[in-house]
Scaffold this motif. Structure first.
Motif, PDB file in Angstrom:
ATOM      1  N   UNK A   1       0.846  -1.187   0.000  1.00  0.00           N
ATOM      2  CA  UNK A   1       0.000   0.000   0.000  1.00  0.00           C
ATOM      3  C   UNK A   1       0.880   1.235   0.000  1.00  0.00           C
ATOM      4  N   UNK A   2       0.638   2.124  -0.953  1.00  0.00           N
ATOM      5  CA  UNK A   2       1.405   3.357  -1.112  1.00  0.00           C
ATOM      6  C   UNK A   2       0.491   4.516  -0.734  1.00  0.00           C
ATOM      7  N   UNK A   3       0.816   5.212   0.332  1.00  0.00           N
ATOM      8  CA  UNK A   3       0.003   6.322   0.819  1.00  0.00           C
ATOM      9  C   UNK A   3       0.575   7.632   0.298  1.00  0.00           C
ATOM     10  N   UNK A   4      -0.225   8.360  -0.472  1.00  0.00           N
ATOM     11  CA  UNK A   4       0.219   9.591  -1.135  1.00  0.00           C
ATOM     12  C   UNK A   4      -0.549  10.781  -0.559  1.00  0.00           C
ATOM     13  N   UNK A   5       0.103  11.593   0.243  1.00  0.00           N
ATOM     14  CA  UNK A   5      -0.581  12.726   0.879  1.00  0.00           C
ATOM     15  C   UNK A   5       0.328  13.946   0.919  1.00  0.00           C
ATOM     16  N   UNK A   6      -0.285  15.139   0.824  1.00  0.00           N
ATOM     17  CA  UNK A   6       0.516  16.349   0.993  1.00  0.00           C
ATOM     18  C   UNK A   6       0.662  16.645   2.481  1.00  0.00           C
ATOM     19  N   UNK A   7       1.628  17.459   2.820  1.00  0.00           N
ATOM     20  CA  UNK A   7       2.014  17.668   4.217  1.00  0.00           C
ATOM     21  C   UNK A   7       0.931  18.319   5.058  1.00  0.00           C
ATOM     22  N   UNK A   8      -0.055  18.979   4.427  1.00  0.00           N
ATOM     23  CA  UNK A   8      -1.127  19.594   5.208  1.00  0.00           C
ATOM     24  C   UNK A   8      -1.998  18.544   5.896  1.00  0.00           C
ATOM     25  N   UNK A   9      -1.930  17.286   5.444  1.00  0.00           N
ATOM     26  CA  UNK A   9      -2.738  16.213   6.049  1.00  0.00           C
ATOM     27  C   UNK A   9      -2.058  15.596   7.264  1.00  0.00           C
ATOM     28  N   UNK A  10      -0.777  15.855   7.455  1.00  0.00           N
ATOM     29  CA  UNK A  10      -0.012  15.199   8.516  1.00  0.00           C
ATOM     30  C   UNK A  10      -0.410  15.704   9.891  1.00  0.00           C
ATOM     31  N   UNK A  11      -0.414  14.803  10.866  1.00  0.00           N
ATOM     32  CA  UNK A  11      -0.729  15.166  12.237  1.00  0.00           C
ATOM     33  C   UNK A  11      -2.194  15.430  12.475  1.00  0.00           C
TER      34      UNK A  11
ATOM     35  N   UNK B   1       4.366   8.769   0.594  1.00  0.00           N
ATOM     36  CA  UNK B   1       4.853   9.707  -0.420  1.00  0.00           C
ATOM     37  C   UNK B   1       4.254  11.079  -0.141  1.00  0.00           C
ATOM     38  N   UNK B   2       5.109  12.077   0.041  1.00  0.00           N
ATOM     39  CA  UNK B   2       4.667  13.460   0.224  1.00  0.00           C
ATOM     40  C   UNK B   2       5.446  14.361  -0.722  1.00  0.00           C
ATOM     41  N   UNK B   3       5.112  15.647  -0.723  1.00  0.00           N
ATOM     42  CA  UNK B   3       5.872  16.600  -1.533  1.00  0.00           C
ATOM     43  C   UNK B   3       7.173  17.020  -0.840  1.00  0.00           C
ATOM     44  N   UNK B   4       7.347  16.592   0.421  1.00  0.00           N
ATOM     45  CA  UNK B   4       8.510  16.981   1.202  1.00  0.00           C
ATOM     46  C   UNK B   4       9.724  16.115   0.865  1.00  0.00           C
TER      47      UNK B   4
END
Length: 255
Positions: free
Chosen positions: A208-218, A235-238
């Motif tokens: 499973x590959x989880x693709x999220x931008x950093x605004x979703x973290x925490x 996978x993030x943009x960071x």
């Protein structure tokens, strides 16, 4: 460049919402400098927007509210971050075999950027992502739509039929996003029924590959989709060494 302190409240809030759509997050100090107003003024504007259900305030700023939103609205939000995520994630797409893709706009960006393939089968529960996969492509990609009930608030296909369709295949990899990601809780959604389909796809996938931008973290939402014991790559943009990823470093491979 500052836009001037004479902006009325409605104009400031329009600028703030535009920033949120483009960047996926509002930083109070940056917004105050751009709008040429005090940080307190921006905080009051964000408080009003939160009362209207348009944003959710977090430390130092605000992020999109955790509520179901149509695919088209989500698609335009944080486009630059989604492009970076898609470019990273497409290196993990096999040239052949079978993969699953959820109904997220982030994974939709990946679907639009798939590399040349040789007999790749892609199953999705998103009509929008299905159209992206089939638009202008030859025989390299076979796109399969799960079927199911349309969840009008998100545009996803959900319910018993969608779960059966998603569970009819064995996948090499499942590419998904999430409304919120917490290191202890896992990936979660506002929509319980959408989370159910994601759990089925993850269960039937080798990775499973989880693709999220950093605004979703925490962040946490109400419906758990996958835990980090089920996620292989985040996978993030960071950059992987970014301090914002420290809480996830020992849980999963970072890309």
């Amino acid at each position: 460049m500052a836009t001037g302190g004479s902006l009325r409240a409605e104009e400031r809030r329009s600028h703030l919402l535009a920033t949120l759509r483009d960047a996926g997050r509002i930083e109070v100090e940056q917004a105050a400098a751009l709008l040429d107003v005090s940080a307190m003024t921006v905080r009051r504007d964000l408080e009003d927007l939160e009362t209207e259900g348009l944003v959710r305030r977090v430390r130092g700023g605000a992020v999109p509210s955790l509520s179901p939103r149509p695919f088209g609205e989500r698609k335009t939000e944080g486009a630059a971050a989604k492009a970076l995520i898609a470019d990273k994630a497409r290196t993990l797409v096999p040239a052949s075999g079978a993969v699953a893709m959820d109904a997220s706009s982030t994974v939709g960006t990946l679907a639009a950027r798939l590399p040349a393939t040789d007999g790749l089968v892609v199953t999705t529960n998103s009509h929008e992502n299905f159209l992206t996969l089939t638009a202008g492509r030859g025989s390299g990609v076979t796109a399969i739509l799960t079927g199911g009930e349309l969840e009008e608030s998100t545009g996803s296909l959900v319910g018993e039929v969608a779960c059966r369709g998603a569970g009819a295949f064995a996948y090499d990899r499942f590419f998904c996003s999430a409304g919120a990601v917490d290191p202890a809780w896992g990936a979660s959604e506002v929509s319980i029924r959408e989370a159910e389909v994601k759990r089925v796809m993850s269960t039937h996938a080798l990775e499973t590959i989880l693709c999220v931008d950093s605004s979703k973290l925490g962040r946490r939402s109400q419906a758990l989709s996958v835990t980090f014991s089920e996620v292989d790559v985040l996978v993030t943009e960071l950059e992987p060494l970014d301090a914002r990823l420290d809480a996830y470093r020992d849980l999963v491979r970072l890309l």
